[in-house]
Design a protein around this motif. Structure first.
Motif, PDB file in Angstrom:
ATOM      1  N   TRP A  80       0.935  -1.045   0.190  1.00 29.95           N
ATOM      2  CA  TRP A  80       0.255  -0.027   0.214  1.00 29.95           C
ATOM      3  C   TRP A  80       0.591   1.717   0.106  1.00 29.95           C
ATOM      4  O   TRP A  80       0.848   2.529  -0.656  1.00 29.95           O
ATOM      5  N   GLY A  81       1.659   1.335   0.992  1.00 28.23           N
ATOM      6  CA  GLY A  81       2.697   2.428   0.596  1.00 28.23           C
ATOM      7  C   GLY A  81       3.330   2.454  -0.510  1.00 28.23           C
ATOM      8  O   GLY A  81       3.426   3.636  -0.841  1.00 28.23           O
ATOM      9  N   LEU A  82       4.274   2.139  -1.185  1.00 28.60           N
ATOM     10  CA  LEU A  82       4.508   1.903  -2.767  1.00 28.60           C
ATOM     11  C   LEU A  82       3.494   2.453  -3.906  1.00 28.60           C
ATOM     12  O   LEU A  82       3.743   3.181  -3.908  1.00 28.60           O
ATOM     13  N   LEU A  83       2.306   1.714  -3.488  1.00 23.56           N
ATOM     14  CA  LEU A  83       1.540   2.587  -4.218  1.00 23.56           C
ATOM     15  C   LEU A  83       0.667   3.798  -3.945  1.00 23.56           C
ATOM     16  O   LEU A  83       1.149   4.653  -4.779  1.00 23.56           O
ATOM     17  N   TYR A  84       0.736   4.038  -2.716  1.00 26.44           N
ATOM     18  CA  TYR A  84       1.131   5.091  -2.524  1.00 26.44           C
ATOM     19  C   TYR A  84       1.782   6.264  -2.900  1.00 26.44           C
ATOM     20  O   TYR A  84       1.154   7.870  -3.335  1.00 26.44           O
ATOM     21  N   LEU A  85       2.544   5.642  -3.340  1.00 28.55           N
ATOM     22  CA  LEU A  85       3.675   6.579  -3.491  1.00 28.55           C
ATOM     23  C   LEU A  85       4.003   6.661  -4.622  1.00 28.55           C
ATOM     24  O   LEU A  85       4.354   7.930  -5.658  1.00 28.55           O
ATOM     25  N   LEU A  86       3.710   5.473  -5.455  1.00 31.39           N
ATOM     26  CA  LEU A  86       4.320   5.643  -7.420  1.00 31.39           C
ATOM     27  C   LEU A  86       3.312   6.090  -7.919  1.00 31.39           C
ATOM     28  O   LEU A  86       3.331   6.371  -9.281  1.00 31.39           O
ATOM     29  N   ILE A  87       2.363   5.892  -7.077  1.00 33.11           N
ATOM     30  CA  ILE A  87       1.331   6.346  -8.169  1.00 33.11           C
ATOM     31  C   ILE A  87      -0.268   6.858  -6.952  1.00 33.11           C
ATOM     32  O   ILE A  87      -0.540   6.989  -6.492  1.00 33.11           O
ATOM     33  N   PRO A  88       0.420   8.972  -7.230  1.00 33.76           N
ATOM     34  CA  PRO A  88      -0.090   9.478  -5.820  1.00 33.76           C
ATOM     35  C   PRO A  88      -1.370   9.949  -5.834  1.00 33.76           C
ATOM     36  O   PRO A  88      -1.775   9.093  -4.848  1.00 33.76           O
ATOM     37  N   LEU A  89      -2.147  10.176  -7.180  1.00 31.71           N
ATOM     38  CA  LEU A  89      -3.403  10.117  -7.464  1.00 31.71           C
ATOM     39  C   LEU A  89      -4.315   9.336  -6.913  1.00 31.71           C
ATOM     40  O   LEU A  89      -5.406   9.332  -6.307  1.00 31.71           O
ATOM     41  N   LEU A  90      -4.139   8.751  -7.994  1.00 32.42           N
ATOM     42  CA  LEU A  90      -5.167   6.431  -7.892  1.00 32.42           C
ATOM     43  C   LEU A  90      -4.601   5.826  -7.135  1.00 32.42           C
ATOM     44  O   LEU A  90      -5.841   4.887  -6.421  1.00 32.42           O
ATOM     45  N   GLY A  91      -3.555   5.500  -6.413  1.00 35.65           N
ATOM     46  CA  GLY A  91      -2.966   4.950  -5.734  1.00 35.65           C
ATOM     47  C   GLY A  91      -2.895   5.238  -4.163  1.00 35.65           C
ATOM     48  O   GLY A  91      -3.840   4.742  -3.132  1.00 35.65           O
ATOM     49  N   ALA A  92      -3.410   6.443  -4.407  1.00 32.88           N
ATOM     50  CA  ALA A  92      -4.454   7.315  -2.419  1.00 32.88           C
ATOM     51  C   ALA A  92      -5.390   7.204  -2.575  1.00 32.88           C
ATOM     52  O   ALA A  92      -5.812   6.753  -1.628  1.00 32.88           O
ATOM     53  N   LEU A  93      -6.283   7.527  -3.891  1.00 35.79           N
ATOM     54  CA  LEU A  93      -7.350   6.964  -4.394  1.00 35.79           C
ATOM     55  C   LEU A  93      -8.106   6.221  -3.733  1.00 35.79           C
ATOM     56  O   LEU A  93      -9.068   5.653  -2.624  1.00 35.79           O
ATOM     57  N   ALA A  94      -7.273   5.289  -3.950  1.00 34.54           N
ATOM     58  CA  ALA A  94      -8.037   3.123  -3.694  1.00 34.54           C
ATOM     59  C   ALA A  94      -7.289   3.108  -2.236  1.00 34.54           C
ATOM     60  O   ALA A  94      -8.120   2.638  -1.613  1.00 34.54           O
ATOM     61  N   PHE A  95      -6.562   3.630  -1.819  1.00 31.27           N
ATOM     62  CA  PHE A  95      -6.073   3.653  -0.237  1.00 31.27           C
ATOM     63  C   PHE A  95      -7.427   4.141   0.637  1.00 31.27           C
ATOM     64  O   PHE A  95      -7.318   3.339   1.459  1.00 31.27           O
TER      65      PHE A  95
END
Length: 180
Positions: A35-50
């Motif tokens: 989740w952390g890598l997703l949040y960092l590497l894909i900022p908007l979509l990763g953060a929204l998914a989280f």
């Protein structure tokens, strides 16, 4: 003063966005490295998914709401600055002789001419390229092409060879020629 308030609001919004982003990143890494890598590497979509997947957690909700508040403050602060600048430019007119007159205080033609005469005696304050271009654009939008042309030429004196000022001069001269 309104511009300073707008800048203050904008900066506080940036601060809240930064806190929200760091907080959200920490929460994502606490959940898992993925989740952390997703949040960092894909900022908007990763953060929204989280946020969507972990919405039931109070800390995720609070972090997200800090971000939303920060974004609203950034937009609000920017709008205060834009509205203040537009109001300032729309109430200032530069005449061909270089005198300034406030359109707020001049309500009739005789008021305008007396304001022009008194302003012409006091001299013209120093301006920047941006201010001169803004005054030129405001005059252009009010179809006061002579005033616009004068200010675009002054702006070109601040930045010789500037593309925007040169194009503005060409466009304004073309309209003046069409009117003749």
């Amino acid at each position: 003063m309104a511009a300073l308030i707008g800048i203050g609001i904008l900066l506080f919004g940036v601060f809240l966005l930064t806190v929200s982003g760091i907080w959200g990143t920490l929460l994502a890494f606490q959940e898992s490295t993925g989740w952390g890598l997703l949040y960092l590497l894909i900022p908007l979509l990763g953060a929204l998914a989280f946020v969507v997947r972990k919405w039931r957690k109070q800390t995720v909700q609070t972090s997200f709401l800090f971000g939303v508040l920060g974004l609203l403050l950034v937009l609000g602060g920017a709008m205060v600055g834009v509205v203040h600048e537009e109001a300032l430019v729309s109430h200032l007119k530069v005449n061909p002789d270089g005198a300034e007159t406030s359109l707020l205080s001049a309500t009739t033609n005789s008021d305008v001419s007396s304001a022009v005469n008194s302003a012409g005696q006091t001299g013209q304050p120093t301006r920047t390229y941006k201010q001169t271009m803004s005054i030129g654009y405001a005059a252009y939008n009010q179809e006061d092409y002579q005033t616009a042309l004068i200010n675009f030429r002054r702006a070109l004196e601040f930045k010789p060879g500037d593309r925007l000022a040169t194009e503005a001069i060409q466009n304004t001269e073309a309209i003046i020629q069409q009117q003749q």
